[in-house]
Design a protein around this motif. Structure first.
Motif, PDB file in Angstrom:
ATOM      1  N   LYS A 143       0.802  -1.287   0.108  1.00 43.84           N
ATOM      2  CA  LYS A 143       0.020  -0.090   0.008  1.00 43.84           C
ATOM      3  C   LYS A 143       1.019   1.100  -0.114  1.00 43.84           C
ATOM      4  N   ALA A 159       6.498  -2.660  -6.619  1.00 41.60           N
ATOM      5  CA  ALA A 159       5.736  -3.782  -7.239  1.00 41.60           C
ATOM      6  C   ALA A 159       6.663  -4.713  -7.826  1.00 41.60           C
ATOM      7  N   LEU A 168      -1.874  -5.007  -4.641  1.00 44.27           N
ATOM      8  CA  LEU A 168      -1.029  -3.603  -5.183  1.00 44.27           C
ATOM      9  C   LEU A 168      -2.154  -2.681  -4.725  1.00 44.27           C
ATOM     10  N   TYR A 169      -1.805  -1.736  -3.959  1.00 45.44           N
ATOM     11  CA  TYR A 169      -2.839  -0.609  -3.476  1.00 45.44           C
ATOM     12  C   TYR A 169      -2.155   0.953  -3.900  1.00 45.44           C
ATOM     13  N   LEU A 170      -2.829   1.795  -4.221  1.00 45.45           N
ATOM     14  CA  LEU A 170      -2.395   3.444  -4.172  1.00 45.45           C
ATOM     15  C   LEU A 170      -3.284   3.839  -3.532  1.00 45.45           C
ATOM     16  N   VAL A 188      -4.209   3.797 -12.337  1.00 41.44           N
ATOM     17  CA  VAL A 188      -4.994   2.306 -11.959  1.00 41.44           C
ATOM     18  C   VAL A 188      -5.513   2.119 -13.443  1.00 41.44           C
ATOM     19  N   ASN A 191      -2.816   0.825 -15.474  1.00 46.55           N
ATOM     20  CA  ASN A 191      -1.889  -0.123 -14.823  1.00 46.55           C
ATOM     21  C   ASN A 191      -2.918  -0.988 -14.011  1.00 46.55           C
ATOM     22  N   TRP A 194      -2.846  -2.484 -10.342  1.00 50.66           N
ATOM     23  CA  TRP A 194      -2.932  -1.626  -9.253  1.00 50.66           C
ATOM     24  C   TRP A 194      -4.460  -1.622  -8.900  1.00 50.66           C
ATOM     25  N   GLN A 195      -4.701  -1.254  -7.216  1.00 53.35           N
ATOM     26  CA  GLN A 195      -6.095  -0.905  -7.052  1.00 53.35           C
ATOM     27  C   GLN A 195      -5.969   0.177  -6.412  1.00 53.35           C
TER      28      GLN A 195
END
Length: 207
Positions: A143, A159, A168-170, A188, A191, A194-195
């Motif tokens: 995160k 990552a 994977l988090y932003l 996101v 890409n 990512w979530q």
């Protein structure tokens, strides 16, 4: 030569503990009991719990007391957070929680090698102090807090070194949310590995 057994740390500096809803990441929306330990030397300028930094400002509480409080809540999920919880030896705490049927989750910047037994590791690296490489392969969830545009490239570096099955988090830093969230959404979409993670507990006005 006699080998001495390692002395387990059975008391830890406790800033606060409380029952709430996990507001971020993979378990967002789940009921969880949080144990916030005192002590942190990472120094995030935007930290919203800077009162946790001084390890000596918080009372030492036994792991048995923490376990009993967590067990009373009725949830299986116990999140160890801080501060930076990994600066402490968490072996006894996690053993006690797991022996009583609870799941052990940790939220860590990864600057120290992990101790204890973990069902879920949320690794949230910070630019203010370099993480320890041993945490990369232990992370179930990466995160990254997005404070400015350069954080996207920085997130991609991590990552590349976590496990392939790591989530994977932003997440926008709260004070920059209006500015950073549109950029995160675009990133996101471009890409999709990512979530987006949001601090939904703040929208719900709960701890």
């Amino acid at each position: 030569m006699e080998i001495k057994e390692k002395h387990l740390v059975t008391t830890l500096p406790l800033m606060e503990d409380f029952y709430t809803i996990q507001g971020e990441g993979f378990y967002q929306g789940s009921a969880a009991y949080f144990i916030r330990l005192g002590g942190c030397d990472v120094g995030c300028v935007w930290c919203d719990v800077k009162e946790s930094w001084d390890v000596n400002a918080h009372p030492s509480v036994s792991v048995d007391v923490m376990m009993e409080r967590a067990k009373t809540s009725g949830t299986e999920i116990v999140v160890i957070t801080g501060g930076e919880p990994a600066m402490h030896d968490l072996t006894a705490l996690t053993q006690t929680l797991k022996a009583n049927g609870m799941r052990t989750h940790i939220e860590t910047s990864g600057v120290y090698p992990l101790t204890g037994q973990w069902d879920w590791v949320c690794f949230s690296p910070k630019k203010f102090k370099e993480p320890h490489p041993s945490v990369f392969v232990q992370a179930d969830e990466l995160k990254v807090i997005v404070y400015n545009k350069s954080d996207f490239a920085w997130a991609a570096e991590f990552a590349a070194v976590v496990r392939p099955d790591c989530q994977l988090y932003l997440q926008p830093e709260w004070s920059k949310e209006k500015e950073m969230l549109p950029l995160i959404i675009d990133y996101v979409k471009a890409n999709p590995q990512w979530q987006v993670s949001l601090q939904v507990h703040k929208y719900m006005n709960i701890p």
